[in-house]
Each structure stands twice: as C-alpha cells, then as structure tokens.
Motif scaffolding. Structure first.
Motif, PDB file in Angstrom:
ATOM      1  N   PRO A 275       0.832  -1.210   0.000  1.00  0.00           N
ATOM      2  CA  PRO A 275       0.000   0.000   0.000  1.00  0.00           C
ATOM      3  C   PRO A 275       0.865   1.258   0.000  1.00  0.00           C
ATOM      4  O   PRO A 275       1.749   1.415   0.832  1.00  0.00           O
ATOM      5  CB  PRO A 275      -0.809  -0.128   1.291  1.00  0.00           C
ATOM      6  CG  PRO A 275      -0.818  -1.591   1.590  1.00  0.00           C
ATOM      7  CD  PRO A 275       0.513  -2.102   1.136  1.00  0.00           C
ATOM      8  N   ALA A 276       0.601   2.155  -0.939  1.00  0.00           N
ATOM      9  CA  ALA A 276       1.450   3.332  -1.107  1.00  0.00           C
ATOM     10  C   ALA A 276       1.480   4.220   0.127  1.00  0.00           C
ATOM     11  O   ALA A 276       2.531   4.771   0.479  1.00  0.00           O
ATOM     12  CB  ALA A 276       0.994   4.127  -2.322  1.00  0.00           C
ATOM     13  N   TYR A 277       0.341   4.387   0.810  1.00  0.00           N
ATOM     14  CA  TYR A 277       0.281   5.313   1.933  1.00  0.00           C
ATOM     15  C   TYR A 277       1.181   4.904   3.094  1.00  0.00           C
ATOM     16  O   TYR A 277       1.539   5.733   3.933  1.00  0.00           O
ATOM     17  CB  TYR A 277      -1.168   5.451   2.434  1.00  0.00           C
ATOM     18  CG  TYR A 277      -1.717   4.202   3.094  1.00  0.00           C
ATOM     19  CD1 TYR A 277      -1.617   4.004   4.469  1.00  0.00           C
ATOM     20  CD2 TYR A 277      -2.342   3.205   2.341  1.00  0.00           C
ATOM     21  CE1 TYR A 277      -2.117   2.862   5.073  1.00  0.00           C
ATOM     22  CE2 TYR A 277      -2.839   2.064   2.934  1.00  0.00           C
ATOM     23  CZ  TYR A 277      -2.732   1.891   4.296  1.00  0.00           C
ATOM     24  OH  TYR A 277      -3.222   0.757   4.895  1.00  0.00           O
ATOM     25  N   ALA A 278       1.563   3.618   3.145  1.00  0.00           N
ATOM     26  CA  ALA A 278       2.322   3.107   4.278  1.00  0.00           C
ATOM     27  C   ALA A 278       3.798   2.914   3.977  1.00  0.00           C
ATOM     28  O   ALA A 278       4.524   2.333   4.791  1.00  0.00           O
ATOM     29  CB  ALA A 278       1.720   1.781   4.755  1.00  0.00           C
ATOM     30  N   THR A 279       4.269   3.396   2.837  1.00  0.00           N
ATOM     31  CA  THR A 279       5.669   3.219   2.471  1.00  0.00           C
ATOM     32  C   THR A 279       6.329   4.557   2.156  1.00  0.00           C
ATOM     33  O   THR A 279       5.663   5.496   1.710  1.00  0.00           O
ATOM     34  CB  THR A 279       5.822   2.302   1.237  1.00  0.00           C
ATOM     35  OG1 THR A 279       5.292   2.972   0.095  1.00  0.00           O
ATOM     36  CG2 THR A 279       5.097   0.985   1.442  1.00  0.00           C
ATOM     37  N   SER A 280       7.617   4.621   2.352  1.00  0.00           N
ATOM     38  CA  SER A 280       8.352   5.861   2.080  1.00  0.00           C
ATOM     39  C   SER A 280       8.303   6.205   0.592  1.00  0.00           C
ATOM     40  O   SER A 280       8.074   7.361   0.216  1.00  0.00           O
ATOM     41  CB  SER A 280       9.806   5.732   2.548  1.00  0.00           C
ATOM     42  OG  SER A 280      10.469   4.671   1.871  1.00  0.00           O
ATOM     43  N   MET A 281       8.512   5.204  -0.271  1.00  0.00           N
ATOM     44  CA  MET A 281       8.480   5.475  -1.706  1.00  0.00           C
ATOM     45  C   MET A 281       7.071   5.814  -2.165  1.00  0.00           C
ATOM     46  O   MET A 281       6.880   6.682  -3.021  1.00  0.00           O
ATOM     47  CB  MET A 281       9.037   4.275  -2.482  1.00  0.00           C
ATOM     48  CG  MET A 281      10.530   4.071  -2.277  1.00  0.00           C
ATOM     49  SD  MET A 281      11.250   2.809  -3.377  1.00  0.00           S
ATOM     50  CE  MET A 281      10.534   1.319  -2.668  1.00  0.00           C
ATOM     51  N   GLY A 282       6.083   5.156  -1.596  1.00  0.00           N
ATOM     52  CA  GLY A 282       4.707   5.471  -1.951  1.00  0.00           C
ATOM     53  C   GLY A 282       4.343   6.898  -1.625  1.00  0.00           C
ATOM     54  O   GLY A 282       3.690   7.596  -2.418  1.00  0.00           O
ATOM     55  N   ARG A 283       4.770   7.381  -0.480  1.00  0.00           N
ATOM     56  CA  ARG A 283       4.472   8.760  -0.094  1.00  0.00           C
ATOM     57  C   ARG A 283       5.180   9.760  -1.000  1.00  0.00           C
ATOM     58  O   ARG A 283       4.625  10.807  -1.339  1.00  0.00           O
ATOM     59  CB  ARG A 283       4.847   8.980   1.374  1.00  0.00           C
ATOM     60  CG  ARG A 283       3.930   8.221   2.337  1.00  0.00           C
ATOM     61  CD  ARG A 283       4.315   8.448   3.779  1.00  0.00           C
ATOM     62  NE  ARG A 283       3.396   7.747   4.687  1.00  0.00           N
ATOM     63  CZ  ARG A 283       3.472   7.790   6.007  1.00  0.00           C
ATOM     64  NH1 ARG A 283       4.432   8.506   6.588  1.00  0.00           N
ATOM     65  NH2 ARG A 283       2.592   7.128   6.744  1.00  0.00           N
ATOM     66  N   VAL A 284       6.398   9.438  -1.411  1.00  0.00           N
ATOM     67  CA  VAL A 284       7.109  10.319  -2.345  1.00  0.00           C
ATOM     68  C   VAL A 284       6.353  10.401  -3.672  1.00  0.00           C
ATOM     69  O   VAL A 284       6.166  11.483  -4.232  1.00  0.00           O
ATOM     70  CB  VAL A 284       8.547   9.799  -2.578  1.00  0.00           C
ATOM     71  CG1 VAL A 284       9.155  10.425  -3.828  1.00  0.00           C
ATOM     72  CG2 VAL A 284       9.422  10.113  -1.372  1.00  0.00           C
ATOM     73  N   LEU A 285       5.905   9.250  -4.151  1.00  0.00           N
ATOM     74  CA  LEU A 285       5.210   9.221  -5.431  1.00  0.00           C
ATOM     75  C   LEU A 285       3.845   9.897  -5.347  1.00  0.00           C
ATOM     76  O   LEU A 285       3.455  10.644  -6.252  1.00  0.00           O
ATOM     77  CB  LEU A 285       5.064   7.770  -5.894  1.00  0.00           C
ATOM     78  CG  LEU A 285       6.397   7.067  -6.222  1.00  0.00           C
ATOM     79  CD1 LEU A 285       6.198   5.573  -6.350  1.00  0.00           C
ATOM     80  CD2 LEU A 285       7.004   7.633  -7.490  1.00  0.00           C
TER      81      LEU A 285
END
Length: 266
Positions: free
Chosen positions: A137-147
């Motif tokens: 899940p994007a909201y729970a990852t560092s790369m997801g939050r950047v994207l």
C-alpha cells in the motif's frame, strides 16, 4: 489503465491476466471454484483460462488445486531484460548498500500500491521484506508517499477515493487528513521517512527519481531495522547520497528510453 469500452480492448486477455494475478502469498493454490469466486468470474470462464494457461506452461495442478508454474517468471524477467533494469538502476542500489548496508529499492506507483521494480538487500532480518514485483500500500511506504506527493491534486483525490486505508501496525497513519498533511510536507522537503508504517522494524528514507523534464517517475529508498535507525541519522548520513543516487539514475534513464517510457506510463 485499460479502457474496457475501447473497441481494441481484448476482454479474454484481461481475464487471463486477472486469473494469473489472483495467486498470491495468501492463496498460492486454489480450486477452480475458489479462483472463480476470487476473480468474480463464472467457473466456465475461469476453467477455459486455466486450461489455456496450463497448456502454455504458466499454470500447473496439484490434484484439484491450481497454482502458478515456474515459467510465469519469464513474464517478469522479460520486462527487466527489455528495459535494462540491471544496467540503469542496479549500480546505484549496489552503491547504496555498500555505503550503508541494509536494503535499497526502486518502485513506481501502480494504482493504489507501489510496485518494486528493483531490489537489493544485505539484511536477513525476520520482518517483511521487499522483492522485485511485490506491491505494498502506497500510503504506508516511504516510496509510496514520495510518489503520491508528486501527483496532481486531482490524482491525489482519486487515490484517496480508491485506497483502503487500514492499520498495518499500531504506528500506521490511516487518517486521510493526516496523510494529506504528510504528503504536502514530503513534496516540500523532497524526501519521506517512514518508521514502522508497513511493518514493525522497518524504517526507510525515500527520494524521487525524475525524468528529463523533471516529472517524478519513480522513487528510490534505503531501509533498515528501526531500533538502530533514527530519523535524524538518516537525514545526516544518508539523504545526500540518496539524492546523488536518484540524480544518477535520472541521468541514466536518458540512455535507456524503453525503461524511461515504461516508467512514464504510471
């Protein structure tokens, strides 16, 4: 994303791919009935797809259960070879892990998730680990939050309409307003740090990778074991090198147009 109303859209192919994607760590083997229920198709449709995939060598059987066959790996490896991931991205991941140990990854946004397209790790900790092709899940990852932070406002709104925000640990931020504030901060700072958001014991620092005109097309991170990684240490010891790595990958992408173009589709 596919447009089902497009006259060029091949529904049979879409169904076959949906059958392949239904297999995961929670359901590695399924009966025809279980698979039909999971993909919301009729048993007859699923049966035809399974027989075709089995004939092609992508699916095999264990009595009444179906499972993916090793040949399925050729689909993912074809992408990695075609776009030259090893040449364009892996050198910087090797450099990052040589500098800091731990793990380094590159991911793109894939719907509401991040999809890992490159991974290198020197750790063997008993915690959730990344690998090529995995999604989180994007909201729970560092790369997801950047994207997510570098999407257009309407795309962020669309993300929150579709994403299921659920607690993965006691630390996971699931409040939409709080996440929007985090994304705004990430966009300004140019990096994201997450601690125990995806799983306990994972701390990560991510920065954006841009194309030739400055558009964010991917993200790169460095991650390690939470108890020994403090956010301030990450900023002081790793942020500058991560930005160098991102810039080098961005420059290399210009030499590998197939990879650059594939990243630009996300």
């Amino acid at each position: 994303m596919s447009d089902e109303k497009n006259p060029e859209y091949v529904e049979a192919l879409a169904r076959g791919l949906a059958v392949i994607e239904a297999f995961d760590e929670e359901t590695p083997e399924m009966t025809l009935t279980e698979l039909a229920r999971k993909v919301d198709m009729s048993p007859a449709t699923v049966r035809r797809n399974l027989h075709t995939l089995e004939a092609l060598g992508f699916v095999c059987r264990n009595h009444k259960h179906f499972l993916l066959a090793p040949r399925i790996l050729t689909l993912g490896s074809a992408y990695l070879k075609a776009v030259r991931v090893d040449e364009a991205i892996m050198p910087e991941l090797h450099r990052i892990t040589e500098l800091f140990g731990d793990a380094a990854n590159v991911a793109v946004l894939d719907g509401v998730n991040v999809l890992y397209i490159a991974h290198l790790s020197e750790t063997r900790a008993a915690r959730r680990m990344a690998s090529i092709g995995v999604t989180y899940p994007a909201y729970a990852t560092s790369m997801g939050r950047v994207l997510l932070a570098h999407l257009a406002p309407e795309e962020v709104d669309d993300y929150f309409k579709k994403a299921e925000l659920r607690k993965l640990t006691d630390m996971t931020v699931t409040d939409e307003e709080a996440l929007r504030a985090i994304l705004a901060e990430v966009r300004v700072n140019g990096y994201s740090i997450t601690i125990d958001q995806l799983d306990y014991g994972i701390t990560a620092l991510a920065v954006p990778i841009r194309d030739g005109v400055g558009k964010v097309v991917a993200a790169v991170n460095t991650s390690g074991y939470s108890p020994r990684l403090k956010p301030q240490d990450l900023l002081e010891q790793r942020l500058a090198e991560m930005r160098i790595a991102a810039a080098r990958v961005s420059n290399l992408l210009l030499r590998y147009p197939a990879l650059l173009h594939s990243l630009g589709t996300h």
